[in-house]
Design an enzyme around this catalytic site. Sequence first.
Site, PDB file in Angstrom:
ATOM      1  N   ARG A   1       5.225  34.188  20.061  1.00 33.78           N
ATOM      2  CA  ARG A   1       5.383  34.039  21.657  1.00 33.78           C
ATOM      3  C   ARG A   1       5.755  32.697  21.975  1.00 33.78           C
ATOM      4  O   ARG A   1       6.374  32.407  23.014  1.00 33.78           O
ATOM      5  CB  ARG A   1       4.186  34.535  22.229  1.00 33.78           C
ATOM      6  CG  ARG A   1       4.337  34.626  23.989  1.00 33.78           C
ATOM      7  CD  ARG A   1       3.268  35.613  24.418  1.00 33.78           C
ATOM      8  NE  ARG A   1       2.071  34.875  24.473  1.00 33.78           N
ATOM      9  CZ  ARG A   1       0.811  35.454  24.944  1.00 33.78           C
ATOM     10  NH1 ARG A   1       0.926  36.758  25.332  1.00 33.78           N
ATOM     11  NH2 ARG A   1      -0.226  34.896  24.629  1.00 33.78           N
TER      12      ARG A   1
ATOM     13  N   LYS B   1       5.112  32.222  28.311  1.00 37.88           N
ATOM     14  CA  LYS B   1       3.743  31.651  28.570  1.00 37.88           C
ATOM     15  C   LYS B   1       3.868  30.165  29.122  1.00 37.88           C
ATOM     16  O   LYS B   1       3.288  29.276  28.643  1.00 37.88           O
ATOM     17  CB  LYS B   1       2.698  31.653  27.578  1.00 37.88           C
ATOM     18  CG  LYS B   1       1.442  32.079  28.146  1.00 37.88           C
ATOM     19  CD  LYS B   1       0.301  32.753  27.378  1.00 37.88           C
ATOM     20  CE  LYS B   1      -1.140  32.578  27.722  1.00 37.88           C
ATOM     21  NZ  LYS B   1      -1.260  33.474  29.197  1.00 37.88           N
TER      22      LYS B   1
ATOM     23  N   GLU C   1       2.256  41.930  37.205  1.00 35.51           N
ATOM     24  CA  GLU C   1       0.856  41.853  36.401  1.00 35.51           C
ATOM     25  C   GLU C   1      -0.111  41.273  37.328  1.00 35.51           C
ATOM     26  O   GLU C   1       0.337  40.801  38.445  1.00 35.51           O
ATOM     27  CB  GLU C   1       1.148  41.139  35.022  1.00 35.51           C
ATOM     28  CG  GLU C   1       1.671  39.702  35.486  1.00 35.51           C
ATOM     29  CD  GLU C   1       1.908  38.819  33.865  1.00 35.51           C
ATOM     30  OE1 GLU C   1       2.893  39.106  33.431  1.00 35.51           O
ATOM     31  OE2 GLU C   1       1.069  38.293  33.359  1.00 35.51           O
TER      32      GLU C   1
HETATM   33  C1  COI Z   1      -5.357  34.313  28.346  1.00 34.30           C
HETATM   34  O1  COI Z   1      -5.780  35.433  28.430  1.00 34.30           O
HETATM   35  O2  COI Z   1      -5.545  33.853  27.185  1.00 34.30           O
HETATM   36  C2  COI Z   1      -4.673  33.360  29.352  1.00 34.30           C
HETATM   37  O3  COI Z   1      -3.942  32.728  29.126  1.00 34.30           O
HETATM   38  C3  COI Z   1      -4.982  33.623  30.894  1.00 34.30           C
HETATM   39  C4  COI Z   1      -5.561  32.430  31.449  1.00 34.30           C
HETATM   40  C5  COI Z   1      -5.303  32.744  32.807  1.00 34.30           C
HETATM   41  C6  COI Z   1      -7.074  32.209  31.162  1.00 34.30           C
END
Ligand code: COI
Length: 403
Positions: free
Chosen positions: A149, A251, A287
């Site tokens: 990803r 991300k 989401e």
């Molecule tokens: C995760 O779930 O790893 C994320 O990156 C979400 C984040 C808002 C803590």
Amino acid sequence: MIRTASSIRTLIQSLRAISSFSSQIGVGARNSYNSGAVSSLQQVIRPSTYGEDEYADVDWDNLGFGITPADYMYINQSTKDGEFHQGQLSRYGALELSPAAGVLNYGQARKSLTSGRQIWIQGLYEGTKAYRKEDGRLLVFRPDQNALRMKMGADRICMPCPSVDQFVDAVKQVALANKRWTPPPGKGTMYIRPLLMGSGPIMGLAPAPEYTFLIYCSPVGNYFKEGFAPLNLYVEDEFHRATRGGAGGVKSITNYAPVLKAIARAKGNGYSDVLYLDSVHKRYLEEVSSCNIFVLKGRVISTPAAIGTILQGVTRKSIIEIASDQGYQVEERAVAVDELAEADEVFCTGTAVGVASVASITYQGKRLEYKVGAETVAQQLYSILEGIKSGAIEDKKGWVVEI
Ligand code: COI
């Protein structure tokens, strides 16, 4: 090739070296360790001052989702050609960055005044977790998926990226080096946070001349302050998380700052988090700020299709597979907000969140309520997933990496 657990163990016992800080990015603390490896992959090293079964001084019963600084982090700085070679473990500490670092200067997604197009800051992050097994071994869940990803995200925002092997190897190094910070079984997990950023100086809007791949970690408990209590979500129809053609599907760190205002408003009104709608029709679910969403009706589980605006969560992908294995019909499609009125259950998935049941969703002043508790499908899927991650259930899928 990724090294095997036994060769990593051998390396841990035999390797110890000290190296210099990089010129572009440095760490505030003084201790730094380098394997002095001859291969292109990083060798796993760990100072031998702590025993295999030793624990850090942490109140394991009261872990939330906050930063508890561990001993080491990993840094790999690219060459000017965008190649990642040898990274190293260093003492966890503050970073030293050029004021002109790309990641600092183009730090918000915004409209270009001249072209009207979105400008994307060069910064990505990932999240994976290490679990401590009863026998003391560490298990990391699908780090290769995080690596892939990150590659996809790096391609989207024009960054070079470490290879999957380099990524997974670095995650293992960080997990092992900080083992004493990994909670005892059942008390929490070690959250591992890889970052990729444009760290080289740049004035005009262009890809940065150098990049830094960094991993740090922290022991964590539940993401939501509610603990395991079901969530109360608020459907946002003013702010959007992502737009078509943007970077909502990767991300990028730019996906997170824009939701802070919506979260603050929702939390101020007593909600756990915000559920976003698509920005074109304001009708389809996307989401939640921190996780993906699933809607259950009968034996059908629906989740918004990952069409560029929705993050392709590793937990989302894993739950889709587990639910299909369990005989549910899983549909990745456009899920209209109206369908929430008919749903039996709603649940969220994410690395930090895990699998969290939703008790209620409030949309345009109307509160919809869902089944929660031990007998839910969400709980069934959660138990299987957590069982695999923690080693309590045999991993027949090859998802778990044992260190
Ligand atoms: C995760 O779930 O790893 C994320 O990156 C979400 C984040 C808002 C803590």
